[in-house]
Design a protein around this motif. Structure first.
Motif, PDB file in Angstrom:
ATOM      1  N   CYS A  82      -5.027 -10.301   6.216  1.00 11.39           N
ATOM      2  CA  CYS A  82      -5.157 -10.504   4.783  1.00 11.39           C
ATOM      3  C   CYS A  82      -3.772 -10.795   4.233  1.00 11.39           C
ATOM      4  CB  CYS A  82      -5.751  -9.265   4.107  1.00 11.39           C
ATOM      5  SG  CYS A  82      -4.688  -7.816   4.145  1.00 11.39           S
ATOM      6  N   THR A  83      -3.691 -11.037   2.942  1.00 10.47           N
ATOM      7  CA  THR A  83      -2.395 -11.227   2.300  1.00 10.47           C
ATOM      8  C   THR A  83      -1.822  -9.860   1.940  1.00 10.47           C
ATOM      9  OG1 THR A  83      -3.012 -13.374   1.415  1.00 10.47           O
ATOM     10  CG2 THR A  83      -1.186 -12.222   0.327  1.00 10.47           C
ATOM     11  N   MET A  84      -0.623  -9.578   2.370  1.00 14.72           N
ATOM     12  CA  MET A  84       0.036  -8.312   2.041  1.00 14.72           C
ATOM     13  C   MET A  84       1.180  -8.593   1.059  1.00 14.72           C
ATOM     14  SD  MET A  84      -1.572  -5.858   3.633  1.00 14.72           S
ATOM     15  CE  MET A  84      -0.425  -4.479   3.414  1.00 14.72           C
ATOM     16  N   THR A  85       1.485  -7.599   0.234  1.00 11.56           N
ATOM     17  CA  THR A  85       2.525  -7.722  -0.782  1.00 11.56           C
ATOM     18  C   THR A  85       3.481  -6.541  -0.671  1.00 11.56           C
ATOM     19  OG1 THR A  85       0.893  -8.765  -2.224  1.00 11.56           O
ATOM     20  CG2 THR A  85       2.914  -8.009  -3.266  1.00 11.56           C
ATOM     21  N   PHE A  86       4.750  -6.782  -0.847  1.00  5.81           N
ATOM     22  CA  PHE A  86       5.715  -5.673  -0.874  1.00  5.81           C
ATOM     23  C   PHE A  86       6.788  -5.955  -1.908  1.00  5.81           C
ATOM     24  CE2 PHE A  86       7.406  -8.668   2.259  1.00  5.81           C
ATOM     25  CZ  PHE A  86       8.756  -8.748   1.922  1.00  5.81           C
ATOM     26  N   TYR A 121      12.715   2.297   4.450  1.00  4.68           N
ATOM     27  CA  TYR A 121      11.305   2.054   4.152  1.00  4.68           C
ATOM     28  C   TYR A 121      10.762   3.203   3.301  1.00  4.68           C
ATOM     29  CZ  TYR A 121      11.210  -1.729   7.536  1.00  4.68           C
ATOM     30  OH  TYR A 121      11.451  -2.920   8.186  1.00  4.68           O
ATOM     31  N   CYS A 122      10.222   2.877   2.149  1.00  2.00           N
ATOM     32  CA  CYS A 122       9.693   3.872   1.220  1.00  2.00           C
ATOM     33  C   CYS A 122       8.169   3.716   1.183  1.00  2.00           C
ATOM     34  CB  CYS A 122      10.271   3.663  -0.180  1.00  2.00           C
ATOM     35  SG  CYS A 122      12.078   3.683  -0.223  1.00  2.00           S
ATOM     36  N   GLU A 175       2.450  -1.081  -3.763  1.00  2.00           N
ATOM     37  CA  GLU A 175       3.865  -1.385  -3.551  1.00  2.00           C
ATOM     38  C   GLU A 175       4.701  -1.136  -4.809  1.00  2.00           C
ATOM     39  OE1 GLU A 175       1.444  -3.562  -3.867  1.00  2.00           O
ATOM     40  OE2 GLU A 175       2.075  -5.244  -5.131  1.00  2.00           O
ATOM     41  N   ASP A 176       4.042  -0.908  -5.950  1.00  2.00           N
ATOM     42  CA  ASP A 176       4.782  -0.787  -7.206  1.00  2.00           C
ATOM     43  C   ASP A 176       5.219   0.633  -7.557  1.00  2.00           C
ATOM     44  OD1 ASP A 176       4.689  -3.502  -7.806  1.00  2.00           O
ATOM     45  OD2 ASP A 176       2.780  -3.320  -8.862  1.00  2.00           O
ATOM     46  N   ASN A 177       4.466   1.656  -7.135  1.00  2.05           N
ATOM     47  CA  ASN A 177       4.725   3.009  -7.643  1.00  2.05           C
ATOM     48  C   ASN A 177       6.149   3.476  -7.412  1.00  2.05           C
ATOM     49  OD1 ASN A 177       1.819   2.627  -7.034  1.00  2.05           O
ATOM     50  ND2 ASN A 177       1.641   4.610  -8.048  1.00  2.05           N
ATOM     51  N   PHE A 178       6.555   3.503  -6.154  1.00  2.00           N
ATOM     52  CA  PHE A 178       7.890   4.002  -5.839  1.00  2.00           C
ATOM     53  C   PHE A 178       8.961   3.061  -6.398  1.00  2.00           C
ATOM     54  CE2 PHE A 178      11.385   5.722  -3.455  1.00  2.00           C
ATOM     55  CZ  PHE A 178      11.009   7.005  -3.090  1.00  2.00           C
ATOM     56  N   ALA A 214      19.360  -1.384   1.215  1.00  2.00           N
ATOM     57  CA  ALA A 214      18.118  -2.023   0.752  1.00  2.00           C
ATOM     58  C   ALA A 214      16.974  -1.025   0.804  1.00  2.00           C
ATOM     59  CB  ALA A 214      17.786  -3.239   1.612  1.00  2.00           C
ATOM     60  N   LEU A 215      16.008  -1.173  -0.107  1.00  2.00           N
ATOM     61  CA  LEU A 215      14.811  -0.329  -0.124  1.00  2.00           C
ATOM     62  C   LEU A 215      13.594  -1.244  -0.017  1.00  2.00           C
ATOM     63  CD1 LEU A 215      15.643   1.952  -3.220  1.00  2.00           C
ATOM     64  CD2 LEU A 215      16.094   2.467  -0.808  1.00  2.00           C
ATOM     65  N   VAL A 216      12.715  -0.936   0.916  1.00  2.00           N
ATOM     66  CA  VAL A 216      11.473  -1.700   1.036  1.00  2.00           C
ATOM     67  C   VAL A 216      10.307  -0.828   0.606  1.00  2.00           C
ATOM     68  CG1 VAL A 216       9.865  -2.823   2.627  1.00  2.00           C
ATOM     69  CG2 VAL A 216      12.317  -3.174   2.862  1.00  2.00           C
ATOM     70  N   PHE A 217       9.451  -1.368  -0.250  1.00  5.79           N
ATOM     71  CA  PHE A 217       8.283  -0.657  -0.771  1.00  5.79           C
ATOM     72  C   PHE A 217       7.032  -1.428  -0.351  1.00  5.79           C
ATOM     73  CE2 PHE A 217      11.850  -0.620  -3.781  1.00  5.79           C
ATOM     74  CZ  PHE A 217      12.146   0.738  -3.845  1.00  5.79           C
TER      75      PHE A 217
END
Lengths: 282, 282
Positions: free
Chosen positions: B28-32, B51-52, B60-63, B79-82
């Protein structure tokens, strides 16, 4: 006027609480969030309060959840109030039909035109009713957006703004909403127009000189040209030699959203804490 | 694997960007979201990445929006990845029918039972596909949640968690979702159960000893008793004398929400920065 506790969470040693209450001026139920630092939350110690007023499309949650300002406020022992931006739950369809008028678009004015004049009294709500509700129910000592500050210069110790609509009468948003809220007589619009109010108070020599207005404006803000008119305030400040009273910062590349606000929120808390004589002691 | 830029905003001198991409493992399409500090955003300098991983009901938006972690990460040049917490937009109704399984409830496992086994491969997505997508497209050097860390101890430098489901097989959430995702054979559940994995790796002498696991748990968290089981990990740690490898903090009065996370987010950034040898130099 009693408060109903909707929710509460411990936050930076203090408390982030949401309350609702009946609003006499808006004739509906209003909701706000408040951050109480530890001294107020645990010991009922009276603390100073900073009013954090949201903009278009915002509710009482945006600044409370996304700006990160409670971190620094906790260190200063400063309360933060996050009011909603408009009345809610009224009984006419126009209230929810547009992003630019009605819900989340109160513009902090007192509407004079039907159907808005019954509920849209956000100026009175923020400047009069809410402070009374807060001081009657919560341990805050009482007394910060630009138009409200200007018309109540003795009630507030300091003011700052992120990407404000500085020249409401010229902005696309104002030219759409103001005729509906206030009618076609543009002289009534000036009551809610920061540049016009700054000019008026300066001409009348009723502009306080013992404060500094901090404004942060992102250069990547898509509303800058047609809605915010930061340059109009800068032009006034430079013409009148008021540089000591205004700190207007263009922040390179930042847009109109909460990632911009969060980046500079603590600068604003510092600004108000300085005006309040608070130090980082908590 | 190409990335599609959904949105981007300048944030703490760097960039908060949202990307979407086709996921081969989740079909599927994933978003981060990703926060890139200035060095990476402006100069394409490779930076380490944290990685958070969000929990139940999160996207992906909360954190990214509510934790305020980019402030400190910007100072470390980190860098932070959500990532999102589950596949999205799949073509069967169960995916959106419950808060406890399906959308926003991926539990970072590889499902083996229909209909979940086609798309719910969050373990592979987080541990394999997403790191590849990131390193192929963005200036990050590549290098954190408990189960993924434990099974990939050489790929990550450190790990921490807020209010984790520590004993998944015992939790109400696990006992509801795991039979559906993995079937009734409880031996397969242990692959995604932190306490069981800690016990297994310790017994096999494959538990790294050069790390410290930081866990913050609010005492006011309503899920503590029936879903998180922090005490089970503490019991294991004390029995085996592993106090040096675990920092498990009960935070008095804090609940399960983002006002808790935001309060301690910078402590966690500090924890990872120390493990990565980063200093506050930016």
């Amino acid at each position: 006027m009693t408060l109903t506790l909707v929710s509460q969470s411990k936050h930076f040693g203090g408390l982030l609480a949401k309350y609702s209450h009946a609003s006499a001026v808006n004739q509906c139920t209003m909701t706000f969030n408040i951050f109480l630092p530890k001294a107020a939350a645990e010991h009922q110690t009276k603390v100073p309060v900073l009013y954090c007023l949201g903009g278009l499309t915002a509710t009482e949650d945006n600044f409370a959840q996304k700006a990160g300002a409670a971190s620094r406020a906790a260190q200063y022992g400063l309360a933060l109030v996050f009011p909603d931006t408009s009345p809610r739950g009224v009984d006419f369809a126009e209230a929810g039909a547009s992003d630019d008028i009605g819900y989340s678009a109160g513009f902090y004015l007192n509407a004079t035109q039907a159907p808005w004049d019954k509920n849209w009294k956000m100026y009175d709500y923020i400047s009069k009713e809410l402070p009374q509700v807060l001081s009657a129910n919560l341990p805050i000592g009482g007394h910060g957006a630009l138009t409200i500050f200007l018309k109540n210069q003795t009630a507030y110790k300091s003011v700052s703004a992120f990407a404000p609509i500085l020249h409401m009468s010229k902005s696309n948003w104002g030219r759409f909403a103001l005729p509906k809220y206030l009618g076609d007589d543009q002289s009534t619009w000036k009551e809610y127009d920061s540049v016009e109010l700054f000019k008026l108070h300066h001409a009348q020599k009723t502009l306080r000189t013992d404060f500094n207005v901090l404004i942060d404006q992102g250069t990547g803000d898509k509303f800058l040209k047609d809605n915010l008119h930061t340059s109009d305030l800068i032009e006034f400040v430079e013409k009148e030699g008021l540089e000591k009273q205004f700190t207007i910062r263009y922040q390179d590349g930042y847009d109109h959203g909460y990632f911009f606000i969060a980046t500079f929120a603590n600068d604003h808390v510092d600004h108000h804490a300085k005006a309040l004589g608070l130090t980082l002691s908590h």
